[in-house]
Every structure is written in C-alpha cells, then in structure tokens.
Design an enzyme around this catalytic site. Structure first.
Site, PDB file in Angstrom:
ATOM      1  N   ASP A 298       1.681  -4.393   8.630  1.00 50.67           N
ATOM      2  CA  ASP A 298       1.087  -4.004   8.207  1.00 50.67           C
ATOM      3  C   ASP A 298      -0.267  -5.218   8.038  1.00 50.67           C
ATOM      4  O   ASP A 298      -0.500  -5.640   7.264  1.00 50.67           O
ATOM      5  CB  ASP A 298       0.914  -3.296   7.028  1.00 50.67           C
ATOM      6  CG  ASP A 298      -0.512  -2.163   6.908  1.00 50.67           C
ATOM      7  OD1 ASP A 298      -1.803  -2.299   8.110  1.00 50.67           O
ATOM      8  OD2 ASP A 298       0.067  -1.314   6.521  1.00 50.67           O
TER       9      ASP A 298
ATOM     10  N   TYR B 131     -10.929   1.082  11.156  1.00 48.67           N
ATOM     11  CA  TYR B 131     -11.703   1.805  10.881  1.00 48.67           C
ATOM     12  C   TYR B 131     -11.958   0.827   8.695  1.00 48.67           C
ATOM     13  O   TYR B 131     -12.951   0.976   8.241  1.00 48.67           O
ATOM     14  CB  TYR B 131     -11.760   3.074   9.547  1.00 48.67           C
ATOM     15  CG  TYR B 131     -10.558   3.148   8.748  1.00 48.67           C
ATOM     16  CD1 TYR B 131     -10.251   3.292   7.238  1.00 48.67           C
ATOM     17  CD2 TYR B 131      -9.419   4.309   8.935  1.00 48.67           C
ATOM     18  CE1 TYR B 131      -9.744   3.902   6.420  1.00 48.67           C
ATOM     19  CE2 TYR B 131      -8.542   4.780   8.986  1.00 48.67           C
ATOM     20  CZ  TYR B 131      -8.502   4.414   7.757  1.00 48.67           C
ATOM     21  OH  TYR B 131      -7.483   4.840   6.151  1.00 48.67           O
ATOM     22  N   LYS B 132     -11.651  -0.328   8.692  1.00 50.80           N
ATOM     23  CA  LYS B 132     -11.820  -0.961   8.166  1.00 50.80           C
ATOM     24  C   LYS B 132     -12.702  -2.243   8.360  1.00 50.80           C
ATOM     25  O   LYS B 132     -13.710  -1.942   9.140  1.00 50.80           O
ATOM     26  CB  LYS B 132     -10.875  -1.747   6.564  1.00 50.80           C
ATOM     27  CG  LYS B 132      -9.658  -0.461   6.427  1.00 50.80           C
ATOM     28  CD  LYS B 132      -8.783  -0.897   5.875  1.00 50.80           C
ATOM     29  CE  LYS B 132      -7.541   0.079   5.593  1.00 50.80           C
ATOM     30  NZ  LYS B 132      -8.548   0.082   4.246  1.00 50.80           N
TER      31      LYS B 132
ATOM     32  N   PHE C 286       0.639  -1.613  -0.117  1.00 54.56           N
ATOM     33  CA  PHE C 286       0.139  -0.069  -0.116  1.00 54.56           C
ATOM     34  C   PHE C 286       0.561   1.230   0.158  1.00 54.56           C
ATOM     35  O   PHE C 286       2.330   1.523   1.321  1.00 54.56           O
ATOM     36  CB  PHE C 286      -0.746   0.117   1.399  1.00 54.56           C
ATOM     37  CG  PHE C 286      -1.642   0.495   1.797  1.00 54.56           C
ATOM     38  CD1 PHE C 286      -3.068   1.453   0.078  1.00 54.56           C
ATOM     39  CD2 PHE C 286      -1.976   1.801   2.446  1.00 54.56           C
ATOM     40  CE1 PHE C 286      -3.998   2.595   0.578  1.00 54.56           C
ATOM     41  CE2 PHE C 286      -2.696   3.021   2.085  1.00 54.56           C
ATOM     42  CZ  PHE C 286      -3.851   2.855   1.033  1.00 54.56           C
TER      43      PHE C 286
ATOM     44  N   ARG D 136     -12.950  -4.291  -6.741  1.00 55.05           N
ATOM     45  CA  ARG D 136     -12.364  -4.597  -5.288  1.00 55.05           C
ATOM     46  C   ARG D 136     -13.520  -4.909  -4.862  1.00 55.05           C
ATOM     47  O   ARG D 136     -13.812  -3.764  -4.908  1.00 55.05           O
ATOM     48  CB  ARG D 136     -11.370  -3.878  -4.808  1.00 55.05           C
ATOM     49  CG  ARG D 136     -10.737  -4.541  -3.375  1.00 55.05           C
ATOM     50  CD  ARG D 136     -10.452  -3.247  -3.239  1.00 55.05           C
ATOM     51  NE  ARG D 136     -10.452  -2.582  -1.617  1.00 55.05           N
ATOM     52  CZ  ARG D 136     -10.284  -1.681  -1.009  1.00 55.05           C
ATOM     53  NH1 ARG D 136      -8.615  -2.042  -0.848  1.00 55.05           N
ATOM     54  NH2 ARG D 136     -10.204  -0.959  -0.478  1.00 55.05           N
TER      55      ARG D 136
END
Lengths: 417, 417
Positions: free
Chosen positions: B202, B227-228, B131, B376
């Site tokens: 991560d 927040y995922k 990322f 996605r």
C-alpha cells in the site's frame, strides 16, 4: 394499454410541447446545438448548475478549505445527503439509500450481503439478458466462494418459474438495457419472498425515468446508476439501497473504513456502522459526487407521474412515427408496446443497426448501438421535446430511405460503441 | 544517517528556499493565504490547472461531447493513461498500473487475486498498526471466504519473522500513516518471496513523496491513493499495480464490465481483459479522474531524487526546530530519525494532541490529529518552503508555551478528525 394509433401532425406536436408541464426543465440542461439527444440512458446531459458547482467545490472547498472541507463543506455527509434525496425517487426512506462506488461494486455488496442472510441456500437467480456487469459480478463472487453457489439464468418471461426453495437471492434489472422491457418489480419481489428468497433490483435504467416503489414492493436491496437518467456526469458514483429491516443484519465484505462505526477512531477491527453507512467502503470522489447532486436536485423537481406520462407519450410517439415512416426497412420493435412492460426507451433490431446508428449520430441524432443488432433510443422526459421525437423519426426515415448508412466510415467501430 | 544537529537561522532558511530546485513548482498549486499546509498527506492542495481542466471536461467533453466523449475525448483510455503516468513514479512499466475505484477496493482485488495464486496457503500477514482500512478489507475477505484463511498481525519490527511457509500474501503499507515509519520495501519483498509468499504494498503515503521501485524490488502487487501526495482532489480515484509476470494468471472477483476482454460485446460470461485492464470493475468517475491527472502531471515534473532530498531536509528541519523550541512540553517524536526508515511526515505524540492540533489549525498551521495521541505533520516537497517549516515550528512553540490549546472549543470533535 397499447400505443395510440392516431397519426400525429406538426400541429399536434407543437401543441404537445406547448402544454408539456415538464418543458421548463429543459432549460436546466446544456444541450448542444444541432443535437437530438436520445442517449440520456447512457450518459445524461450536463445540468447547467454543475459547472458553477464544480468550480465552487474545486476553488472554495478543495482550494481554500483543503482538508477542513470534510467537515466545513459537509463532504463527509455527501454520500448520505444525496442518498436521502435519491430515496425519494425510488420509494425509499431517508437512511435506506447511500451513494458509493460503482453500480458493479454495489451489486457485489448486495449479492454477498444477501447470500449471507440466506446461508442455507446456494442459488442466485437472474435473467440471461441481464446487463452483463450484473452477471459478471455474480460470477466473480461465485468463483471467489469456491463453487459452493450457482447462478441460474432464465429468460425474461420465465424468471418466476426459476425461483425455488434453493434460491438465496434473485438479482434482476428492472428495465432491460437492450430491449427496454420493464419487469413487474412488485410481483417478482413477492414471488421471491414467497419462496423465501431475497431480491436485488438494479435500477440503472429506471431511477429518474420510471416510477419505482421499493418500500411499497417490500424490496430487499437495490442498486443504481448516477450517470443515466439522474444526469450526474460521466462515471458518476452509484447508489445502494438496503431495506431498513435488513440493515442490522446486513454485512458486506467490502468493509472499508468509511463503513466503520467510527472511522476516525482507527480501530484495528472492523465494526460496521449503524444503518446504511455500513454499505460504504473507501473515500468517495467528491468532485463527481458534487456533480451528481446537481442532477439529482433537478430530478426531484419533476413529479414522477408527469415524468412517466411524458415518457410514455414520447415513446408512443416515436414508435408511431417510425412505424409510419420507416416501414419496409426491416426495423423490428423489440421494446414492449404495453405500458406496464415498457421503460423509457425504444429499441429496434436491424441487421445493419451499427452503421445506421453511426449515420444517425453523424446527423446529430444520438442514440446507442447495442450488440448484436439493436438501435437504442432513450427518451428522457426532463429535457426532450415532442419536436425532437418528430425530427429524430424523420431523420431516421431519411437515413433508411437514402441508405445513407451504407458507407464504409459508418462501419468502423470505436472502442466504446 | 540521522538528523543534522546544526541549528538553523533565518538566514539559512532563506538560503535553503533560494536554492531549492523544486521551488518553482509551488506556483502550480493554489495555497490559500494565511495557511501553512502540513496535511498534504491527507488531501493535497488544488493544482492550478485543475480548475480549467474541470470546466473543460464539464463544458466541452460532457456538455458538448456527451456520450461521444468516451471515444472522442479519450475517457475510455483515461484510467490506463493516468496509470501509465503513475507507473513512472513507482518504478513500474506502462501497462502495470491502472487507476480505478478506491484504495480499499483495490486492496480487495489484490488480496483476493493474490490468495488465488497461492491456493495451498491460508495466511495473510500484515502489520498490527497498518492503516485500518487495509486490515478491514482483509477481515471482510476472510469472513466472506468462510474462515478458511487467517490474518496474522505483527509489530512493525517483527514482520519478517511473521512470514512463514503458510503465508499466502504479505500486505503492508510502505509508510505508516500514524508514525511516518517507512518499511524496507525491497527487503520485505525479498523475505516474502523467500518464503514463497506474494506481497502487496500500500503506497498511500509513498507515491509522489518517497522513492519507490516496485520492479527493482520485484514486488507483486501494489495499491495507492490519488488524493494525498498526488494532489488529485478529494476522494480522487486510487490505483492498482499488478506485476506483468502475474497478469496472465491474475483473477480478481470484482469482475465488472470494464475489466472484460470486450466490454461492448455484452457477452454473458466474464472473460478478463488482457493485462492490467482486468483490474478494472465499473465505470470510473471521469470528473475526478480528470482532476487527478492534473496532480499527477505536476508530480512527474519533479525528479524523485530532488523530492526525496527536500523531503528529508524539510523533516530534518522540523524535527530540529521543534526539539529546540518545544522542549519540556512533553512532545515525543514517533517518526524515525533514520533516513531509510522515514517517510515524508513528522509525528509527535502528546497526551493533548487533539486540542493542540486544533489550536494550530486555528492559527493556520494545518496538520492532522491521529488517534489516540498523535500530531501528524506532512511535508510535501512540491509546494512547501523551508520558511513554512520555520514558521510552523514557531507557531507550535507559541501554542505550547502559552497553553493556547487549553480551551474548551479546541476539545470539540467534528466528524472527521
């Protein structure tokens, strides 16, 4: 100028409140019954709009909008939108301020970015009694850089003399957290520039409480806090100011994706965004940002001249009343009497400051203890009344006269003091 | 193992939902009518408890408690309390995880802290398709250090070969944001250790969605996102894990006051706190922390084995249905079919991925476009139904069959894509 010596009476207090042009703003805040809140410089009170706004963000934007709200509810622009509003409070232009991270993190960005702009200089100058996190962040950066740079600490009165040809960055807090002493922002900025140094102002105890004119002073960088006089909520995100003339060359090491020129291109190499957005790092906490905006919006309604006039009147009144009612109890005023050196707080040193403050809090007068021996009282002009000052001074006198503070339970220290 | 080839029918879908042990958890979330939410790996939905909790924190704790709530409402312990809860989701012990700042900022702490523990080594190894913010933070740190260190990027299949005797830190994302490919966390950790390097994981796309056993793998550091799959709210604070064996020697440069041994002693020199608290920096955003805790509490109710089993079944089902219904439209599966290499998402590449995703979103099937060409779809087992997968696949087939995506309005890009 110095404190007025006229002794106030209940009638003059009543008249002061009746004539206060800021009085209507008090109703914008939730202030609990039975509390005189003199700690708005630690955590400002709840704006009444914040409850509704939080429910709206949670239910409508997060709950119903879901990921779409980054665009449709403008979340992606929120840091900049609030930054542009904040700019008006500190003498900056739109595009010079952005809300992000914490004050500490923003200091790191400004320090590292500032050192990079003065590569031939190795010294950070600061004040020995600066707020500790400011010094810690400088120490952390210096340790990371491997000893190439140093931190030179000076007493409050000797900052100018500590700035020299080796000075890369001068990092100062405008209003001292413990004493309430205010530096001359313009003069010290000028002094730093005369020596070829850059200056970073920490406005934690200034923004929303005292006049600040960053562009007028040609300041280079500033940071500040959202949860004190901006009433943005506990741990509200902080802000950073980078003068427009520095933005093209400003590079900061916390190079997160939201500071990238095109975050959603997902490129492999960091390219800083144009302008102040390069001071961003990771994804901001939207709920806390939304609450902060409620506080900032109220602050924008109050003309700064009126805020400052009331702040000085409130602090004058408190000093006068305490000196009148509490003489002989060993309180020592540590906040300057001179208007041009006084922030929006009044601090007294006392060997028993800790239990005295606990006894005050037990009676609903909420201020702060600041180690080692300071009673700190913050005076936020947006919601305090002259009558609150009157009452607070009388309750302090009562606590001292009766030695009500001298009880074991008032000596027990909690985690946060 | 590979995807099952059995063709599902409406009856089997119905049966799968009827037997789903996680089905009751769906009611804990607010999911808007008409939406099939396959973007919980960008922003998880609103836990129903969060609205009440936010009002409680705003009104009772902030509004009435004011500054006292740092003690009385436990705000000062919140980062650690949520960290201890999170530890159970990632195979860590209490005191090894703390919530703070953003994922990017926490990566910086772990990277700088890791490099300091390997002072004779100069290379950070990472994945080319990591990322971007992870790479950017490494680039920012390396630039700050003045070119003494380097970043070695390898393709996903060649990470192990890139780790060598010069490697200080290996920084990897467990589940790739764009492909959904999952690394073998234990094997790559072992490989790093065999070469004397430390490893930072991560867990942004892992925590709450796939099994993670940091202590079982003897991982050194980890960071992750609130927040995922943790459903902590937009921009929720992130977390950092430091293995207990490293905590005494772990020093990180973002040395803010809340990471100090005694924040309220206001000492002039930074002394790191004992344990994981030294990973803290500034004051955390309490409103956002409170919402995060609501999401974490729900995640803790779901046995990870059941979460993983359902995640694989959902992603299997989506792959099967899309391959069955959308053949001939040029979709190319980029997520591994092998269970041990698959996260909780399914991604297809397509030259028109952007307008296709916009057309899906217009029909209520919310996934993500990821540049340059990826559709996605995230599958969060806590609230998705097998029927949702069935419907999403059919709507995708319809969009492709009718070329409904081929309209100008679906090509317009917003700021956040």
């Amino acid at each position: 100028m110095t404190t007025s010596a006229a002794l106030p009476t209940p009638e003059t207090i009543f008249a002061l409140d009746a004539c206060d042009p800021l009085a209507p703003l008090r109703s914008r805040f939730h202030l609990p019954e039975g509390v005189i809140y003199l700690d708005g410089n630690s955590l400002g009170p709840l704006p009444r709009t914040a409850r509704h706004r939080l429910v709206e963000v949670a239910e409508d934007e997060w709950g119903n909008g879901l990921i779409r709200s980054w665009n449709s509810a403008g979340w992606i622009e929120l840091s900049q939108r609030i930054g542009d509003k904040l700019a008006r409070l500190i003498g900056a232009q739109p595009g010079e301020v952005i809300v992000a991270d914490s004050t500490s993190i923003n200091l790191f960005k400004a320090l590292a970015g500032g050192l990079a702009l003065r590569p031939d200089r190795r010294v950070i100058v600061s004040e020995r009694d600066n707020f500790p996190t400011d010094l810690y962040m400088a120490q952390g950066l210096i340790a990371l850089l491997g000893g190439t740079h140093g931190l030179r600490l000076a007493e409050a009165d000797a900052i100018a003399q500590a700035i020299a040809a080796d000075t890369a960055v001068v990092m100062l807090t405008h209003v001292n957290y413990r004493t309430g002493r205010m530096h001359d922002l313009a003069a010290l900025t000028r002094c730093a520039h005369e020596h070829g140094a850059l200056v970073i102002w920490d406005l934690a105890h200034s923004t929303g409480a005292v006049p600040v004119d960053l562009n007028g002073a040609e300041a280079d960088f500033a940071v500040g806090c959202g949860y004190k006089y901006l009433n943005g909520g506990p741990g509200a995100p902080a802000f950073i100011f980078v003068a427009r003339r520095h933005q093209v060359s400003f590079r900061q090491p916390l190079a997160g994706w939201l500071g990238h020129a095109q975050p959603f291109a997902f490129e492999g190499c960091y390219r800083p965004a144009e302008g102040i957005a390069r001071a961003l790092c990771g994804t901001p906490p939207i709920l806390s940002l939304a609450a902060l905006e409620c506080g900032v919006d109220i602050a924008l309604e109050a003309p700064m001249a009126a805020v400052r006039a009331k702040s000085l009147a409130l602090t004058d009144l408190f000093i006068t009343l305490v000196e009148q009612r509490c003489s002989g109890h060993g309180l020592r005023l540590v906040t300057p009497r001179e208007y041009d050196r006084r922030g929006s707080q009044v601090c007294f040193a006392h060997p028993d400051a800790f239990p005295i403050m606990q006894a005050l809090i037990a009676r609903g007068v909420i201020g702060d203890f600041r180690a080692p021996d300071v009673l700190r009282f913050g005076f936020a002009p947006l919601y305090l009344r002259y009558a609150d000052v009157w009452d607070a001074a009388h309750i302090l006198a009562e606590v001292l006269d009766t030695r009500a503070w001298d009880r074991p339970e008032f000596r027990q220290r909690a985690i946060v003091t």
